[in-house]
Design a protein around this motif. Structure first.
Motif, short mmCIF file in Angstrom:
data_model
loop_
_atom_site.label_atom_id
_atom_site.label_comp_id
_atom_site.label_asym_id
_atom_site.label_seq_id
_atom_site.Cartn_x
_atom_site.Cartn_y
_atom_site.Cartn_z
N ARG A 162 0.83 -1.38 -0.09
CA ARG A 162 -0.07 0.13 -0.05
C ARG A 162 0.85 1.21 0.15
N TYR A 163 1.92 1.16 0.76
CA TYR A 163 2.76 2.33 0.72
C TYR A 163 3.58 2.63 -0.56
N LEU A 164 4.07 1.67 -1.28
CA LEU A 164 4.62 1.84 -2.39
C LEU A 164 3.52 2.20 -3.65
N MET A 222 -9.34 10.00 -3.70
CA MET A 222 -10.10 9.17 -2.89
C MET A 222 -10.35 7.74 -3.20
N GLY A 223 -10.78 6.89 -2.37
CA GLY A 223 -10.72 5.50 -2.55
C GLY A 223 -10.64 4.68 -1.31
N ASP A 224 -10.73 3.47 -1.47
CA ASP A 224 -10.68 2.50 -0.34
C ASP A 224 -8.95 2.11 -0.24
N PHE A 225 -8.37 2.51 0.73
CA PHE A 225 -7.03 2.58 0.84
C PHE A 225 -6.75 1.27 1.70
N ASN A 226 -7.62 0.55 2.36
CA ASN A 226 -7.41 -0.75 3.00
C ASN A 226 -6.56 -0.37 4.10
N ALA A 227 -6.19 0.97 4.56
CA ALA A 227 -5.23 1.33 5.54
C ALA A 227 -5.84 2.02 6.77
N ILE A 254 -1.04 6.25 5.37
CA ILE A 254 -1.88 7.52 5.76
C ILE A 254 -1.01 8.39 6.12
N TYR A 255 -0.02 8.01 7.33
CA TYR A 255 0.83 9.12 7.97
C TYR A 255 1.56 9.71 6.70
N ALA A 256 2.28 9.03 5.98
CA ALA A 256 3.19 9.53 4.82
C ALA A 256 2.20 10.61 3.87
#
Length: 264
Positions: A149-151, A174-179, A186-188
């Protein structure tokens, strides 16, 4: 002149996965009702299968869908952008979150065992609102790997950066980030930690209480997985997680998020 824009993100739940009352044939009309009640100008949708897309186009004539399917061994899902007919679409494209963005590729298969089955994509559109244009990105990130997810988010930010270098525009992601909200990804994104100087997006709906994923159980939701981020060109007027059900039945296992934004 200021412009008010109503935007939403909504994971629709794949038509291939629901059983019993959550089967697509039972949820179909509920979901279309929920979509109409959202009344968003622009909506990023996730888990939109070809069958659902066909039904969507037959039923929701006030919207145009932008996007291509992601391919994959099982599900050719879309992460499309639904745009009200009153708005003009200048450009639309889908790119893969891989080392070959222009075509299906599975860069993250070693970090995510399901990536071979569920390759990840992002859809981008440029939309004309009167004398103004906005650029919108919609995605559905990896379900098993925070590293992936990060990458994937870093790759999306790189794409945003390249677009902004060529033609700076007010931008939404926008979207479903699964995070989860406190995750590295999300922090990044919130702290512009991916290293692109011309990408600054704020989590305009991150202060909402409760989760967005609820597994058809309702309530406040189990986990917060869905987000809307915006560039500094937008001012938040109002946002909410919409927790509507119809006779106790939910149209999806995710709640949609909707936000009213002032485009300065």
């Amino acid at each position: 002149m200021d412009t008010i824009l109503r935007v939403a993100t909504f994971n629709l739940k794949s038509s291939l996965l629901g059983i019993g009352i959550h089967n697509w044939k039972y949820r179909r009309e509920l979901l279309f009702r929920a979509f109409r009640e959202l009344d968003a100008d622009i909506t990023g949708v996730q888990e939109l299968t070809p069958r659902m897309r066909s039904d969507f186009e037959q039923e929701l004539h006030d919207y145009n869908l932008i996007g291509r399917g992601r391919g994959g061994l099982i599900l050719n899902e879309h992460s499309d952008i639904a745009v009200k007919n009153r708005l003009k679409i200048k450009f639309g494209n889908t790119f893969w979150l891989s080392n070959q963005p222009s075509r299906e590729s599975r860069m993250f298969s070693l970090m995510s065992p399901l990536a071979w089955i569920f390759p990840r994509i992002c859809t981008v559109a440029e939309i004309i609102m009167g004398q103004k244009r906005v650029r919108v990105f919609n995605t559905h990130l990896d379900v098993t790997s925070e590293a992936a997810r990060y990458l994937q988010l870093k790759m999306i930010c790189k794409h945003i950066s390249l677009c902004q270098e060529k033609d700076p525009l007010p931008t939404l992601l926008m979207g479903d980030f699964n995070a989860l909200p406190y995750s590295r990804s999300i922090y990044a994104l919130e702290n512009n930690a991916f290293g692109y100087k011309n990408v600054h997006l704020s989590g305009i709906t991150n202060q909402l209480e409760g989760g967005t994923y609820h597994s058809f159980k309702g309530g406040l939701g189990l986990r917060r997985l869905d987000y809307i981020f915006a560039s500094d060109d937008f001012e938040l007027i109002k946002s909410e997680i919409v927790r509507s059900s119809y006779d106790g039945i939910y149209p999806s296992d995710h709640y949609p998020i909707v936000a009213s934004l002032l485009l300065k």
